[in-house]
Design a protein around this motif. Sequence first.
Motif, short mmCIF file in Angstrom:
data_model
loop_
_atom_site.label_atom_id
_atom_site.label_comp_id
_atom_site.label_asym_id
_atom_site.label_seq_id
_atom_site.Cartn_x
_atom_site.Cartn_y
_atom_site.Cartn_z
N THR A 93 31.13 52.65 40.69
CA THR A 93 31.56 51.13 40.63
C THR A 93 31.24 50.18 41.70
OG1 THR A 93 33.52 51.70 39.22
CG2 THR A 93 33.70 49.57 40.15
N GLU A 114 25.02 49.54 32.57
CA GLU A 114 26.52 49.56 32.25
C GLU A 114 26.73 49.94 30.77
OE1 GLU A 114 28.96 45.73 34.42
OE2 GLU A 114 28.40 45.68 32.39
N ARG A 120 29.50 50.94 36.75
CA ARG A 120 30.02 49.63 36.40
C ARG A 120 29.78 48.54 37.73
NH1 ARG A 120 36.28 51.53 35.03
NH2 ARG A 120 36.21 52.05 37.07
N ALA A 122 30.47 44.57 38.97
CA ALA A 122 31.54 43.42 38.94
C ALA A 122 30.84 42.38 40.19
CB ALA A 122 33.01 44.06 39.36
N ALA A 310 37.66 48.16 33.50
CA ALA A 310 36.24 47.72 34.26
C ALA A 310 36.92 46.60 35.08
CB ALA A 310 35.16 47.24 33.38
N PRO A 314 32.43 41.40 34.88
CA PRO A 314 31.44 42.32 34.52
C PRO A 314 30.15 41.37 34.34
CG PRO A 314 33.11 42.23 33.07
CD PRO A 314 33.52 41.46 33.99
N VAL A 315 29.01 42.11 34.06
CA VAL A 315 27.79 41.67 33.78
C VAL A 315 27.63 40.42 32.85
CG1 VAL A 315 25.48 41.95 33.11
CG2 VAL A 315 26.45 43.45 34.67
#
Length: 368
Positions: A93, A114, A120, A122, A310, A314-315
């Motif tokens: 992550t 992802e 993951r 961020a 997550a 996030p993306v």
Amino acid sequence: MARPHEFVIVGTGGIADIHALDITKLTGRAEIVAAVDTDPERLSAFTKKWSVPRSYADVTTMLDAESPDVVDVCTPPALHAAQARACMERGLTVLCEKPPTLSLAELDELAALESAGTGRFAAVVQHRFGSGARKLRSLVADARLGPPTVAVCNTLWFRPDEYFAVPWRGKWEIEGGGPTLGHGIHQMDLMLSILGPWHRVVAVADRQARPTDTEDVSAAIVTFDNGAVATVVNSLLSPRETSYLRFDFARATVELEHLYGYGDGDWRITPVPGHEDTATAAWNEGPAGLPSGHAAQLSAVLDALDEGGAPPVPVAQIRPTMDLVTAIYASAFTGRPVCAGEIGPESAFYRRLDGTGAPWLTTEEERL
Ligand SMILES: NC(=O)c1ccc[n+]([C@@H]2O[C@H](COP(=O)([O-])OP(=O)(O)OC[C@H]3O[C@@H](n4cnc5c(N)ncnc54)[C@H](O)[C@@H]3O)[C@@H](O)[C@H]2O)c1
């Protein structure tokens, strides 16, 4: 009690100190187990200051030895995508400083990882996390404020010429862009997190005064799917600095004025006459007392990790912001409106925010 989440900090410069301070304050919830920097002096000063037990001169060596819960990327912008990818390919992550990447192309590569369940990602956009922003997001659909109509999003900051002496600043291929990407991204991201999907932008950008290849000012008009219209100014030329956001709803104006971080007292609500009680009651409900900043986002990241989810952001949630940033450059440099989602792999702006080249850089040599 659960064990603390283990962090590795990559890049031990200015912002890493803020991350380390906030991680240290989250006693028992997180700890820094290692740090990475190519500059041995910085690395050693950082590990000593924050009592970090292990250190590495590069990310690959670190990845061969460590398997932290979070790799916290605090390096110059051009390194973010490759370092994030290397960590995600090991299933890790990544928490990554802004800007998340230099381009939509790089961001989409991380999105592909992802979605394949390989690690993951961020993005750090800490102003989403103060109580004022959380409160306003929950009120956007509230009839007591009514629909949003008009917004103002100003990042009017001042950076003297000396600021650009740091080798990675002011270059398209290393910093990626000027205040539109590197500074105004905070305010634009907060505005989008409140107003939702944007629709179309027309923009200008210029390099007026600073010794940079990138712009030092941009201005844009953005329309939203919900009908709201916003003006956006991103400047590094503004001696009285301010970060200013204003949202006009049908029944009240909500304003935020701060510089690099806000508390509840930096927000102001002005109801339409006759709606004072309902609009003010709406504003007085909900979250309070949490200033924006890295500590606020870090807490939210740890909450998500505690629940096995997550971490934010996030993306998929940062992509509209990068899409708007990209579209501002594309509109400014081509002189035409650009719609959300329009910039794909066939566009020169998909891979570099200056597309085929900033208009103020006239020779091929200047463009490199
Ligand atoms: N969220 C915010 O409010 C905020 C504020 C300031 C900076 N930032 C972002 O944080 C990032 C870092 O900014 P900074 O001001 O700390 O920069 P900095 O130059 O002070 O620090 C960067 C560090 O990365 C190290 N580094 C360079 N190449 C490396 C590599 N290959 N591997 C490991 N380390 C390497 C450098 O030696 C340096 O110590 C930038 O992306 C910047 O935009 C965010």
